[in-house]
Design an enzyme around this catalytic site. Structure first.
Site, PDB file in Angstrom:
ATOM      1  N   SER A 206      -9.257   3.104  13.496  1.00  0.00           N
ATOM      2  CA  SER A 206      -9.230   3.067  12.080  1.00  0.00           C
ATOM      3  C   SER A 206      -8.574   4.136  11.496  1.00  0.00           C
ATOM      4  O   SER A 206      -8.852   5.340  11.966  1.00  0.00           O
ATOM      5  CB  SER A 206     -10.581   2.930  11.534  1.00  0.00           C
ATOM      6  OG  SER A 206     -10.652   3.327  10.190  1.00  0.00           O
ATOM      7  N   ASP A 215      -9.805   3.929   0.715  1.00  0.00           N
ATOM      8  CA  ASP A 215      -9.846   2.515   0.159  1.00  0.00           C
ATOM      9  C   ASP A 215     -10.175   2.864  -1.355  1.00  0.00           C
ATOM     10  O   ASP A 215     -11.201   3.554  -1.578  1.00  0.00           O
ATOM     11  CB  ASP A 215     -10.897   1.853   0.834  1.00  0.00           C
ATOM     12  CG  ASP A 215     -10.741   1.412   2.335  1.00  0.00           C
ATOM     13  OD1 ASP A 215      -9.557   1.387   2.623  1.00  0.00           O
ATOM     14  OD2 ASP A 215     -11.817   1.012   2.847  1.00  0.00           O
ATOM     15  N   GLU A 263      -4.859  -6.206   3.072  1.00  0.00           N
ATOM     16  CA  GLU A 263      -5.824  -5.257   2.442  1.00  0.00           C
ATOM     17  C   GLU A 263      -5.380  -4.534   1.127  1.00  0.00           C
ATOM     18  O   GLU A 263      -5.074  -3.452   1.135  1.00  0.00           O
ATOM     19  CB  GLU A 263      -6.473  -4.019   3.344  1.00  0.00           C
ATOM     20  CG  GLU A 263      -7.401  -4.671   4.540  1.00  0.00           C
ATOM     21  CD  GLU A 263      -7.999  -3.717   5.221  1.00  0.00           C
ATOM     22  OE1 GLU A 263      -7.704  -2.430   5.052  1.00  0.00           O
ATOM     23  OE2 GLU A 263      -8.985  -3.935   5.987  1.00  0.00           O
TER      24      GLU A 263
HETATM   25 ZN   LIG Z   1      -9.490   1.057   4.469  1.00  0.00          ZN
END
Ligand SMILES: [Zn+2]
Length: 297
Positions: A206, A215, A263
């Site tokens: 990640s 995010d 995403e």
């Molecule tokens: Zn993320």
């Protein structure tokens, strides 16, 4: 005989002047030597085996090959060869890339004990949830803050919902996603893991572990799904994030290369020059690194 004392003084003067010149040369060399190493500072393994970030902040810009080619075309061969001896070779392996271009994915995972040495807590702001401790690499705080300030000034309502994550935290997220794949999609073993990995990176893979990714969601739509794309916040961020050094890391048409589903909330810091280059190229980070630096991504 009357000249003898003068002659001695002169020799002493020459010796002294020569010594000073030598000191200046050494000093100059040391200066350039330290500048060169700072410009190419890389995370280096510490004694405990963890990677530490360079302490010298870098501006995160690298001349694009196009710029280099254009410059080379206008210089004479003499100038070129002189310049070549003074210019460092461009990075040729992923490890040689500057901190802002670090590639992290399933093929290039981080060690379990890796954590940035320069994590900074995001200061209180309307885009930081109350009582949540969000941390990122200290070198991206200024650009991140500028981006979200501008997003708000444009009338949108961004909220950071995820920032730096530890390896262990990512492991928890991944295991939860595997359980969901088993429960909802009735998958087992490797199949469940593969399905989970499309939506949640396995531990070590990640970008959140680098402190370079955040995010961001719209305060009026907190879901992490494709609906996020249509919110005013994402529309603004997608149009302007590169101006602040960020890219939308997992575009909808690049899942086959990134290995991660679309995403429209995950923003990765790469520096302003790289961000605009990547946006113009239409490539994802993996493809752009290969094309720009001929590295194995
Ligand atoms: Zn993320």
């Amino acid at each position: 005989m009357t000249n003898a004392p003068f002659a001695l003084d002169r020799r002493e003067f020459i010796a002294l002047a020569g010594g000073l010149a030598a000191v200046l040369v050494v000093g100059d060399g040391a200066y350039f030597s330290s500048r060169r190493s700072a410009a190419h500072a890389q995370p280096v393994p510490s004694e405990s085996g963890t990677l530490t970030q360079p302490e010298t902040p870098l501006n995160g810009t690298i001349a694009s090959p196009n710029t280099e080619t254009a410059a080379a075309a206008t210089t004479s061969p003499e100038t070129e060869s002189a310049a070549a001896t003074n210019t460092e070779m461009p990075p040729t392996t992923l490890e040689d890339l500057p901190w802002n271009l670090r590639l992290v994915n399933r093929d290039h995972p981080l060690a379990a004990d890796f954590a940035p040495s320069n994590l900074a807590e995001l200061p209180d702001a309307s885009w930081v949830e109350p009582h949540v401790n969000h941390r990122v690499d200290a070198r991206i705080v200024e650009d991140l803050t500028a981006m979200l300030t501008a997003a708000e000034a444009a009338g949108t309502h961004p909220i950071i919902c995820s920032s730096f994550r530890t390896y262990d935290y990512q492991e928890n997220l991944f295991e939860n996603r595997i359980e969901r794949a088993e429960r909802e999609e009735h998958l087992e073993g490797t199949e469940a893991e593969e399905a989970a990995a499309f939506w949640v990176a396995p531990p070590g893979a990640s970008e959140h572990q680098t402190g370079l990714a955040v995010d961001i969601v719209d305060a009026d739509y907190l879901e992490l799904d494709e609906g996020q794309e249509s919110t005013a916040t994402q529309q603004w961020l997608m149009a302007h994030c590169t101006e602040y050094g960020f890219i939308l890391r997992y575009p909808t048409d690049k899942s086959a290369t990134t290995g991660i589903g679309y995403e429209p909330w995950h923003y990765r810091y790469v520096g302003k020059e790289a961000a605009s280059d990547i946006a113009e190229s239409g490539l994802c980070l993996e493809e752009w690194l290969v094309e720009t630096y001929h590295v194995q991504a």
